[in-house]
Scaffold this motif. Structure first.
Motif, short mmCIF file in Angstrom:
data_model
loop_
_atom_site.label_atom_id
_atom_site.label_comp_id
_atom_site.label_asym_id
_atom_site.label_seq_id
_atom_site.Cartn_x
_atom_site.Cartn_y
_atom_site.Cartn_z
N VAL A 31 8.48 -66.13 -69.73
CA VAL A 31 7.11 -65.65 -69.53
C VAL A 31 6.53 -64.98 -70.79
N PRO A 32 7.28 -64.12 -71.49
CA PRO A 32 6.70 -63.55 -72.72
C PRO A 32 6.32 -64.61 -73.74
N TYR A 33 7.12 -65.68 -73.84
CA TYR A 33 6.78 -66.75 -74.78
C TYR A 33 5.50 -67.46 -74.36
N VAL A 34 5.39 -67.77 -73.08
CA VAL A 34 4.17 -68.42 -72.58
C VAL A 34 2.96 -67.53 -72.83
N ALA A 35 3.11 -66.24 -72.57
CA ALA A 35 2.01 -65.30 -72.81
C ALA A 35 1.63 -65.26 -74.29
N LEU A 36 2.63 -65.35 -75.18
CA LEU A 36 2.36 -65.35 -76.61
C LEU A 36 1.57 -66.59 -77.02
N VAL A 37 1.98 -67.76 -76.50
CA VAL A 37 1.27 -69.00 -76.83
C VAL A 37 -0.17 -68.92 -76.35
N VAL A 38 -0.37 -68.44 -75.12
CA VAL A 38 -1.72 -68.33 -74.58
C VAL A 38 -2.55 -67.37 -75.42
N ALA A 39 -1.96 -66.27 -75.86
CA ALA A 39 -2.68 -65.30 -76.68
C ALA A 39 -3.08 -65.90 -78.03
N VAL A 40 -2.18 -66.67 -78.62
CA VAL A 40 -2.48 -67.30 -79.91
C VAL A 40 -3.58 -68.35 -79.75
N MET A 41 -3.50 -69.13 -78.67
CA MET A 41 -4.50 -70.18 -78.43
C MET A 41 -5.82 -69.60 -77.95
N THR A 42 -5.79 -68.37 -77.44
CA THR A 42 -6.90 -67.62 -76.84
C THR A 42 -7.26 -68.17 -75.46
N ARG B 126 -9.30 -69.35 -72.28
CA ARG B 126 -10.51 -70.17 -72.16
C ARG B 126 -11.72 -69.27 -71.92
N ALA B 127 -12.85 -69.68 -72.41
CA ALA B 127 -14.05 -68.85 -72.35
C ALA B 127 -14.52 -68.58 -70.92
N ASP B 128 -14.23 -69.51 -70.01
CA ASP B 128 -14.71 -69.37 -68.64
C ASP B 128 -13.63 -68.84 -67.70
N ILE B 129 -12.64 -68.13 -68.23
CA ILE B 129 -11.51 -67.71 -67.40
C ILE B 129 -11.95 -66.82 -66.25
N GLU B 130 -12.95 -65.96 -66.46
CA GLU B 130 -13.40 -65.09 -65.38
C GLU B 130 -13.98 -65.89 -64.24
N ALA B 131 -14.76 -66.91 -64.56
CA ALA B 131 -15.33 -67.77 -63.52
C ALA B 131 -14.23 -68.55 -62.81
N GLY C 130 4.89 -74.52 -68.14
CA GLY C 130 4.08 -74.97 -69.27
C GLY C 130 2.67 -75.34 -68.85
N ASP C 131 2.54 -76.04 -67.72
CA ASP C 131 1.21 -76.43 -67.25
C ASP C 131 0.41 -75.22 -66.80
N PHE C 132 1.10 -74.25 -66.19
CA PHE C 132 0.42 -73.00 -65.81
C PHE C 132 -0.18 -72.34 -67.04
N GLY C 133 0.61 -72.23 -68.11
CA GLY C 133 0.09 -71.62 -69.34
C GLY C 133 -1.00 -72.46 -69.98
N LEU C 134 -0.84 -73.78 -69.95
CA LEU C 134 -1.83 -74.67 -70.57
C LEU C 134 -3.22 -74.44 -70.00
N ARG C 135 -3.31 -74.34 -68.69
CA ARG C 135 -4.63 -74.25 -68.07
C ARG C 135 -5.27 -72.87 -68.21
N LEU C 136 -4.56 -71.95 -68.84
CA LEU C 136 -5.18 -70.67 -69.17
C LEU C 136 -6.00 -70.75 -70.46
N GLN D 263 -9.96 -78.42 -69.59
CA GLN D 263 -10.11 -79.63 -68.79
C GLN D 263 -9.89 -79.31 -67.31
N ASP D 264 -10.92 -79.53 -66.47
CA ASP D 264 -10.81 -79.21 -65.05
C ASP D 264 -11.13 -80.39 -64.13
N ALA D 265 -11.53 -81.53 -64.68
CA ALA D 265 -11.82 -82.69 -63.84
C ALA D 265 -10.53 -83.11 -63.13
#
Length: 245
Positions: free
Chosen positions: A51-62, A64-69, A187-193, A197-199
């Protein structure tokens, strides 16, 4: 002829008895081996590493802008929770499968969240088709999906591979397939953060396709990663058991 067959059968019987004994030593620990922790504890340790590694990757990638929505989108939340729990359940099942005499019902644990994951994507496809017609099911290239899932799931995959080798490889292909599903689910959980792509049709084809492909590859690799002969020979060396021919 009968004497030769009798000797061969005896050697085979001795080999099976010794292998079973070594498997018990691996699981319970004695004579220089440490006792395996429970599958639930090993799953928790794996999550502590992954989990810390996944969180690090998500933080580096930033994020998504619409995460709150997205956090108020029930379909997105169901898909995310289903992917996460598929990974956790698959990890538990993988660790359980390396314990001699394990309850085989543990192998069914990933079925429910994984079914919910696929079902939520199928429901999304139906919804998009009803709202947008055939255009809602259009498939476009998404070349970032596969390498991104691999990137986010790399350390979880490496960690679970090493951890699974600390056990009895009773079902190597199934065990590594479950380990692969665990890593890809996380990995997919982290990717979609961070991937926008939501279609549903795109998710079903590209992301779920990546999940199936990587899980299948992991299962195929099982015989190499969890080689019973190599692992038991290592344990024999630690506990001082000679390899009888």
């Amino acid at each position: 002829m009968s004497t030769g067959r009798s000797r061969s059968a005896k050697r085979m019987g001795n080999k099976l008895m010794e292998t079973d004994w070594v498997a018990q030593r691996i699981a319970h620990g004695s004579g220089g081996t440490s006792r395996l922790r429970t599958p639930s504890m090993r799953t928790a340790i794996w999550l502590g590493l992954a989990v810390p590694y996944v969180a690090l990757v998500v933080a580096v990638m930033t994020l998504r802008a619409d995460i709150e929505a997205r956090l108020f989108d029930p379909n997105y939340l169901v898909q995310q929770m289903a992917a996460l729990f598929s990974g956790i359940a698959a990890a538990f099942a993988a660790f359980a499968s390396t314990v001699p005499g394990f309850d085989r019902r543990a192998l069914l644990l990933p079925a429910l969240p994984f079914g919910a994951w696929i079902g939520s994507l199928g429901f999304g496809c139906l919804r998009d088709w009803l709202v947008y017609g055939p255009n809602g099911l259009a498939i476009q290239p998404d070349w970032i999906c596969f390498p991104s899932v691999v990137l986010v799931g790399a350390v979880p995959a490496i960690a679970i591979a090493f951890m699974l080798r600390r056990g009895a490889p009773l079902t190597p292909h199934l065990t590594t397939a479950l380990g692969g599903l665990a890593s890809v689910g996380l990995g997919d959980f982290g990717l979609r953060l961070f991937h926008t792509q939501d279609a549903s049709a795109m998710l079903l084809v590209w992301q779920m396709g990546t999940v199936f492909l990587l899980t299948a590859l992991a299962g195929w690799f099982g015989a190499f990663l969890l080689d019973w002969q190599v692992l038991t020979d290592n344990v024999r060396g630690r506990i001082g058991v000679s390899h009888r021919q």
